[in-house]
Design an enzyme around this catalytic site. Structure first.
Site, PDB file in Angstrom:
ATOM      1  N   GLY A  29      37.905  16.760  54.577  1.00 51.56           N
ATOM      2  CA  GLY A  29      38.489  17.928  55.214  1.00 51.56           C
ATOM      3  C   GLY A  29      39.131  17.646  56.554  1.00 51.56           C
ATOM      4  N   CYS A 238      47.528  36.596  29.197  1.00 52.59           N
ATOM      5  CA  CYS A 238      48.848  35.976  29.167  1.00 52.59           C
ATOM      6  C   CYS A 238      49.627  36.525  27.970  1.00 52.59           C
ATOM      7  CB  CYS A 238      48.714  34.455  29.054  1.00 52.59           C
ATOM      8  SG  CYS A 238      50.289  33.623  28.730  1.00 52.59           S
ATOM      9  N   CYS A 241      50.115  33.276  25.445  1.00 56.11           N
ATOM     10  CA  CYS A 241      49.016  32.584  24.768  1.00 56.11           C
ATOM     11  C   CYS A 241      47.748  33.426  24.716  1.00 56.11           C
ATOM     12  CB  CYS A 241      48.728  31.239  25.432  1.00 56.11           C
ATOM     13  SG  CYS A 241      47.808  31.379  26.968  1.00 56.11           S
ATOM     14  N   CYS A 263      51.016  32.577  31.778  1.00 54.43           N
ATOM     15  CA  CYS A 263      50.318  31.506  32.490  1.00 54.43           C
ATOM     16  C   CYS A 263      51.290  30.771  33.406  1.00 54.43           C
ATOM     17  CB  CYS A 263      49.772  30.477  31.495  1.00 54.43           C
ATOM     18  SG  CYS A 263      48.446  31.104  30.472  1.00 54.43           S
ATOM     19  N   CYS A 269      49.381  26.656  28.768  1.00 58.44           N
ATOM     20  CA  CYS A 269      49.856  27.760  27.929  1.00 58.44           C
ATOM     21  C   CYS A 269      50.391  27.220  26.601  1.00 58.44           C
ATOM     22  CB  CYS A 269      50.951  28.521  28.660  1.00 58.44           C
ATOM     23  SG  CYS A 269      51.317  30.140  27.947  1.00 58.44           S
TER      24      CYS A 269
END
Lengths: 294, 260, 239
Positions: A29, A238, A241, A263, A269
């Site tokens: 980080g 979606c 899909c 998606c 997808c």
């Protein structure tokens, strides 16, 4: 192409960047400064991510590049072509096949494994920049872990909007120490960063910073006790899909206000569609009053 | 004699030079808990430099500042780590700037400005933070309904009161004030002074107050240091120094103003 | 009633050095000496300009002394005030030594009642008890009740002075300095002040004061100390 060194950058530069990456992995980080090079593309097009990718790429790697989840946007296509040309590595659009994935603004829907590295393109690495313009001061704040300011930003969100309105680049605490900007990924992706099996590297070219989340590192999204962090939820599956487990993009389909949600991860997808999952607006779907669908 | 008290802050032989010019020369004094000390003098006399030395914002060329972290436990500011000093500055101390824009975040709401110190010490409950901010807005006579407004929407006097609230929310023991009423209209000044006087008494605050206004020093302080060219040329009880000034420069200062 | 000594002033000297006027030295008094006992009122006498107010201010610590000593009984001990630390002087003023000046120093936005209650609060009374004491004092000094809740900034001179006196008497000081407190009062209120002084004297409080009003002075004074005797011999000569 023998005119280029492998993966474009010269070996000394790659060494310098690898040292920065090692330090970033050692201090999860923490933003490690590095001597960012001029790349044959403008800032904002992923110069940081490209330098990181160039430094970790080996001849046997398989590279995938996505831009907001899609493999077929200009940015993704150019960077993929860039490395195909300068490193001669194999490229793919399949998340599962890739060993290195460079991404702009998304975490792939498919879970990543220990053999994979995710390289994020980062525009502004400093999460405290919004409230503290002085670099000297933000460095001190990180050094002393004085992160009250980060909560001031979230406080302002709630005060103004009634909830934490930050929906992307949502700040996280890494390994209980450094607060980090996860790059402008949607906050939907934030939980994916936590305890991830793959190594995650972040490169900011213009700002000359590299940072990292090593595998299996604790990553916590900042929040308030009475306003806990909540990933975005979608009301629709979606349209292509039918997935209810993915991040959706809104696509305007005509001039009459027609729109659909699909998606953002095109590989995910398409894979699902190939496996037989069919959404309600998919051309392959049975045609039931499509106009009524949202 | 009398009730023995331990000092809260102790300055010993403080010196600060800018080139050959002494901004502060050999300044020593003690500040007791709950005591209000005024530092007066004209601009360039070194009073703001002294304030910065005392509050650890500037390092002295020689001399030291000790602060009582706990009763009787004096610590030299110079031996504290930056982390300790900064923690002290945002919990046990306050610093009120003359220009509220220096002491406030102008792009953050009143509630966020007051809440920053609370969040800085780990408060993570939005509702509680906002409620505390509203209580403090009332205490500094700002309508709590304005908690979500930014200081840019506030008048000069309100900004200064907001800055004070932002500093006092952690119940500090010591507040440094640099010309807190400077640049405000006279009527606004009176209200602010009265508010500061009441808060100082209620909270038992120790204050180091830099001002060039002797009336402000008389109203708020028990003790006064008169500075000229980087040196303390006279000190003592505020009413004694103002009513019976000894040093030529103090006599000039006192005689230069209308009845203070 | 006890007659212990509350205040011993000895060899006190004051001069002003006017630096803005060629460092001119202005002698005020020298060799000032007197004592004050419990339950006694000592009045300083002499023409104006003789240094009466300066002596009060030296005793109170408001003026610096150029020599001599002021011993005051504080918490059962005689302590020296002329070289005491500011903090010690403040403690003595808070707990032992009160001062009623000629004029009220108005604090903006604080009600008359709370201005009067403040010394009682400092003496350790609860807010309720302090306000009750303040109310009783204001009533005795005939300040109309409708004014109690208002800040005295807009009061008349006489009304402000009564607030000032009430404030002076609201504390629990064993020694009180009165600097012409009755100057702007009518006969009724002068009588009320005399009564307050007599009550405090009966409780063992000692008073040191200046009263130009002959009637009041003759009523309250146990002794008059003539300050003309403290006139500096020659300008510039050491005492």
């Amino acid at each position: 192409m023998s005119a280029y060194n492998f993966a474009y950058l010269d070996e000394q530069t790659k060494r310098m960047i690898r040292r920065a990456i090692l330090k970033a992995i050692a201090v999860p980080g923490y933003q490690v400064p590095f001597a960012s090079r001029e790349m044959p593309m403008p800032y904002g097009w992923g110069t940081g991510g490209v330098q990181v990718t160039a430094s970790i790429l080996g001849p046997d790697d398989v590279l995938k590049v996505i831009d907001q989840g899609a493999d077929d946007t200009t940015n993704a296509v150019s960077i993929r072509a860039f490395f195909a040309k300068t490193a001669g590595v194999k490229t793919t659009t399949a998340t599962t096949e890739a060993t290195v994935i460079q991404t702009r603004h998304r975490f792939p829907e498919t879970n990543l494994g220990a053999h994979q590295v995710l390289v994020y393109q980062v525009p502004i690495p400093e999460p405290l920049r919004f409230l503290e313009p002085r670099e000297t001061e933000t460095r001190t704040l990180h050094a002393l872990a004085e992160y009250g300011l980060m909560h001031v930003k979230l406080y302002e969100d709630i005060a103004r909007h009634g909830h934490i309105a930050t929906t992307y680049a949502y700040p996280v605490s890494v390994n209980g120490r450094y607060v980090m900007d996860p790059s402008p990924i949607p906050k939907y992706d934030n939980p994916r960063l936590d305890d991830c099996e793959a190594l995650q590297l972040f490169g900011a070219g213009r700002e000359k910073r590299i940072y990292a989340i090593p595998p299996h590192t604790k990553v916590v999204s900042l929040d308030f006790e009475d306003h806990p962090f909540e990933p975005t939820k979608f009301e629709h599956p979606c349209a292509l899909c039918g997935s209810t487990m993915s991040y959706l993009d809104e696509v305007v389909t005509d001039d009459a206000g027609g729109r659909m949600f699909v998606c953002s991860d095109t590989d995910y997808c398409e894979t699902r569609q190939r496996e037989g999952h069919i959404g309600h607006l998919n051309a392959a779907a049975p045609q039931t009053c499509p106009e009524a669908a949202e | 004699m009398n009730t023995p008290t331990t000092p809260l802050l102790k300055a010993s032989g403080l010196c600060k030079f800018y080139g050959n010019r002494a901004a502060c020369r050999d300044i020593s004094f003690e500040l007791e808990p709950g005591e209000v000390l005024a530092i007066v003098g004209e601009s360039g006399s070194g009073k703001s430099t002294l304030l910065n030395l005392l509050s650890g914002r500037l390092a002295p060329d020689s001399g030291r500042v000790d602060y009582a972290l706990a009763p009787g436990q004096m610590r030299d500011l110079a031996t504290m780590s930056e982390a300790e000093r900064r923690l002290l500055a945002r919990t046990d101390w306050g610093f009120v700037h003359q220009d509220a824009r220096e002491g406030l975040r102008m792009n953050v709401s009143a509630g966020g400005n007051i809440g920053e110190r609370l969040m800085g010490i780990g408060n993570r409950h939005f509702g509680n933070i906002r409620e505390t901010a509203q209580v403090w807005l009332s205490r500094v006579e700002i309508d709590p309904a304005r908690v979500d407004e930014r200081p840019t929407a506030f008048s000069g006097g309100m900004r200064q009161r907001l800055q004070i609230a932002r500093n006092l929310v952690t119940n500090p023991r010591l507040v440094f004030m640099d010309e807190p009423t400077g640049g405000l209209d006279v009527s606004v000044q009176a209200r602010l002074l009265d508010m500061i006087r009441a808060l100082v008494a209620e909270m038992g605050l120790a204050v180091v107050l830099v001002t060039h206004d002797l009336a402000v020093a008389r109203l708020l302080s028990q003790r006064i240091l008169v500075m000229k060219q980087g040196e303390v040329i006279e000190s003592g009880l505020t009413d004694r120094v103002l009513d019976d000034p000894q040093a030529p420069y103090t006599q000039l200062l006192v005689s230069s103003v209308l009845a203070a | 009633m006890t007659h212990e000594t509350l205040l011993i002033v000895a060899g006190l000297e004051k001069h002003f050095t006017l630096h803005l006027h060629g460092a001119k030295r202005l002698p005020v008094v020298e060799n000032v000496g007197f004592t004050l006992h419990a339950g006694e009122c000592v009045v300083l006498g002499g023409p104006s300009g003789a240094g009466k107010s300066s002596i009060l201010k030296m005793v109170y610590g408001n003026y610096l002394t150029n020599g001599g000593s002021v011993l005051i009984r504080h918490k059962g001990e005689m302590i020296e005030l002329t070289d005491a630390s500011p903090r010690a002087v403040l403690e003595v003023r808070r707990e032992t030594l009160g001062y009623v000046s000629q004029f009220l120093r108005v604090i903006p936005r604080v009600s008359a009642l709370d201005i009067v209650a403040e010394p009682a609060r400092s003496a350790g009374l609860t807010m309720e008890a302090a306000r009750a004491r303040a109310a009783s004092l204001l009533a005795r000094l005939n300040l109309p009740e409708r004014l109690w809740g208002l800040p005295p900034a807009t009061f008349s001179g006489g009304e402000q002075q009564r607030v000032n006196i009430a404030r002076g008497f609201a504390g629990e000081h064993a020694v009180m300095i009165l600097d012409e407190p009755t100057a702007s009062l009518d006969a009724t209120n002068r009588a009320a002040v005399v009564k307050l002084i007599e009550e405090k004297k009966a409780q063992g409080c000692g008073f040191l004061g200046i009263f130009h009003d002959e009637d009041v002075r003759s009523l309250v004074a146990d002794r008059i100390v003539d300050v003309t005797g403290f006139k500096p011999s020659v300008q510039g000569e050491a005492a």
